[in-house]
Design an enzyme around this catalytic site. Structure first.
Site, mmCIF file in Angstrom:
data_model
loop_
_atom_site.group_PDB
_atom_site.id
_atom_site.type_symbol
_atom_site.label_atom_id
_atom_site.label_comp_id
_atom_site.label_asym_id
_atom_site.label_seq_id
_atom_site.Cartn_x
_atom_site.Cartn_y
_atom_site.Cartn_z
ATOM 1 N N GLY A 12 43.247 63.098 98.932
ATOM 2 C CA GLY A 12 44.298 63.953 98.379
ATOM 3 C C GLY A 12 43.642 65.305 97.916
ATOM 4 C CG ASP A 13 43.657 66.590 94.650
ATOM 5 O OD1 ASP A 13 44.855 66.840 94.134
ATOM 6 O OD2 ASP A 13 43.248 65.686 94.099
ATOM 7 C CD GLU A 14 43.946 65.554 101.214
ATOM 8 O OE1 GLU A 14 43.379 64.428 101.482
ATOM 9 O OE2 GLU A 14 44.837 65.915 100.633
ATOM 10 C CB ALA A 39 50.524 63.571 94.080
ATOM 11 C CG HIS A 41 51.980 69.277 97.278
ATOM 12 N ND1 HIS A 41 52.982 69.057 98.328
ATOM 13 C CD2 HIS A 41 51.153 68.225 97.638
ATOM 14 C CE1 HIS A 41 52.788 67.885 98.721
ATOM 15 N NE2 HIS A 41 51.428 67.457 98.572
ATOM 16 C CB THR A 301 45.740 64.180 86.050
ATOM 17 O OG1 THR A 301 44.733 64.717 86.639
ATOM 18 C CG2 THR A 301 46.472 63.289 86.425
ATOM 19 N NE ARG A 304 33.285 68.965 87.046
ATOM 20 C CZ ARG A 304 32.352 69.737 86.791
ATOM 21 N NH1 ARG A 304 32.260 70.021 85.450
ATOM 22 N NH2 ARG A 304 31.332 69.808 87.518
#
Length: 432
Positions: A12-14, A39, A41, A301, A304
């Protein structure tokens, strides 16, 4: 015209929001097919405006696009209304947002159980976002969930919530020593919230298939990533849905034969949030550099992100389980000013080398990365718009990743903005 699936190829977070935003002006429909507000975007418009979206598809920022929250999504009504309000306050037209009648609603008892369970687990916790996503999917599978369409029938909704609360309160009170929830209050609050979204409820399966038959382009937008898939991810440190390409058909109501392109989003290095194995994780100044330069903090969230070098084992695995036809490589610019850039080409497990994903989590936790050192580059590449604009060493890095990852790198992100993209192959025009 076949649909396009856009999936995360790591944890995730790509940068899926950037990819959706880039393609959004050329498609007619954007569909979110799984997950919930666990999640986020991030989309940066050419104007410099920054939008963080959690439930609503990224296509909402492109005028004329119809956006769909599909049946595979779990929806927190309060979060949905707040997100809609935030967009409308900034002048975004949300009139073309539709919600599947069969999507499930996230209820107060889901959030309560999620939070107390994580606290109860202590050091053995999974590291959830605490937003009730897992418990909501549990109820869906147990066939006791509340669907979006239930708000259209208050009597039926009341019966369902009363039955659910009867059991949930036993868990909250007798096991976790928490207060019981009043089912009448839960129903009243939900019906009040429903006034803000029930006009958007639709048979989205019917509409999406009709759109495809009419030759329109549908983009199916996943959240999270392949390694967080409940079936194909690093279980149990996964989400509760299927972000992989197979989940796109199930979570939207579009048949798999309708899908022609699977675009995998791949960061030029690797990150993950929460607990779980991460073979290339860095604990030195390089990890600090990637975190700081890449601004690696969770959209949802604020946590880090853990950072590490690019892992080709994971990329090949993602290509295999998703049937990826093209890769969109993001955040290449973050690697500028590194003297060398290691790439994980395989693992060593108990003295044995492998290029494939280990079969068990036990082996993955013991996997040591086998690195190939590639030369770095010092030039600022954020202004590059053609592949040949990149320094030779940056081009070599991309080409080597392409060899290792199992699919061609068709697009390259060199900055957060929509325009900071190099297109090597047009995934919308050059399609099967």
């Amino acid at each position: 015209m076949p649909a396009i699936v856009l999936i995360g190829a790591q944890w995730g977070d790509e940068g899926k929001g950037k990819a959706t935003d880039l393609l959004g002006g050329r498609v007619q429909w954007v569909v979110r097919y799984q997950g919930g507000n666990n999640a986020g975007h991030t989309v940066v418009l050419p104007t410099g405006e920054n939008f963080a979206l959690h439930l609503i598809p990224s296509g909402v920022l492109t005028p004329g696009v119809t956006n769909v929250i599909g049946n595979g999504v779990v929806i927190d009504p309060g979060v949905l209304l707040n997100e809609l309000r935030g967009l409308q306050d900034r002048g975004v037209d949300t009139a073309k947002l539709l919600i599947s009648a069969d999507a499930h609603l996230l209820m107060p008892y889901h959030i309560a159980i999620d939070k107390v369970t994580e606290r109860y687990m202590g050091s053995k916790k999974i590291g959830t976002t605490g937003r009730g996503i897992g418990p909501c999917y549990q109820d869906k599978i147990a066939r006791i969930g509340i669907r979006v369409a239930d708000v259209l029938d208050p009597e039926q909704l009341t019966h369902k919530v009363e039955a659910a609360c009867e059991f949930k309160n036993q868990v909250l009170v007798k096991i976790y020593n928490r207060k019981a929830l009043d089912p009448a209050q839960v129903v009243d609050a939900l019906l009040e919230q429903a006034e803000g979204f029930k006009h958007r409820i639709a048979d989205t399966r019917l509409l999406l298939n009709a759109a495809l038959e009419a030759g329109e382009t549908v983009l199916l937008e996943g959240s999270q990533g392949t390694l967080l898939d409940v079936d194909h991810g690093t279980y149990p440190y996964v989400t509760s849905s299927n972000p992989t390409a197979g989940g796109a058909a199930v979570g939207s109501g579009i048949g798999p034969t309708r899908i022609g392109t699977v675009l995998g989003i791949l960061k030029a290095y690797t990150t993950r949030v929460g607990s779980g194995p991460f073979p290339t994780e860095l604990f030195d100044e390089h990890g600090e550099y990637l975190s700081k330069t890449g601004r690696e903090f969770g959209v949802t969230t604020g946590r880090r992100r853990r950072c590490g070098w690019f892992d080709a084992v994971i990329a090949r695995y993602a290509a295999r389980v998703n049937g990826i036809t093209d890769y969109f490589l993001t955040k290449l610019d973050v690697l500028s000013s590194l003297e060398s850039v290691p790439v994980c080409v395989g693992y060593e497990i108990d003295g044995r080398r492998t290029r494939d994903m280990p079969m068990t989590q036990r082996d993955l936790c013991r996997a040591k990365p086998v690195y190939e050192e590639l030369p770095g580059w010092w030039e600022d590449i954020s202004g590059a718009r053609e592949f040949d604009d990149l320094p030779a060493k940056a081009r070599d890095y991309v080409l080597r990743l392409e060899q290792l990852a199992g699919a061609p790198v068709s697009c390259i992100g060199v900055g957060p903005g929509r325009e900071q993209t190099i297109v090597r192959r047009d995934v919308l025009q050059d399609r099967p």
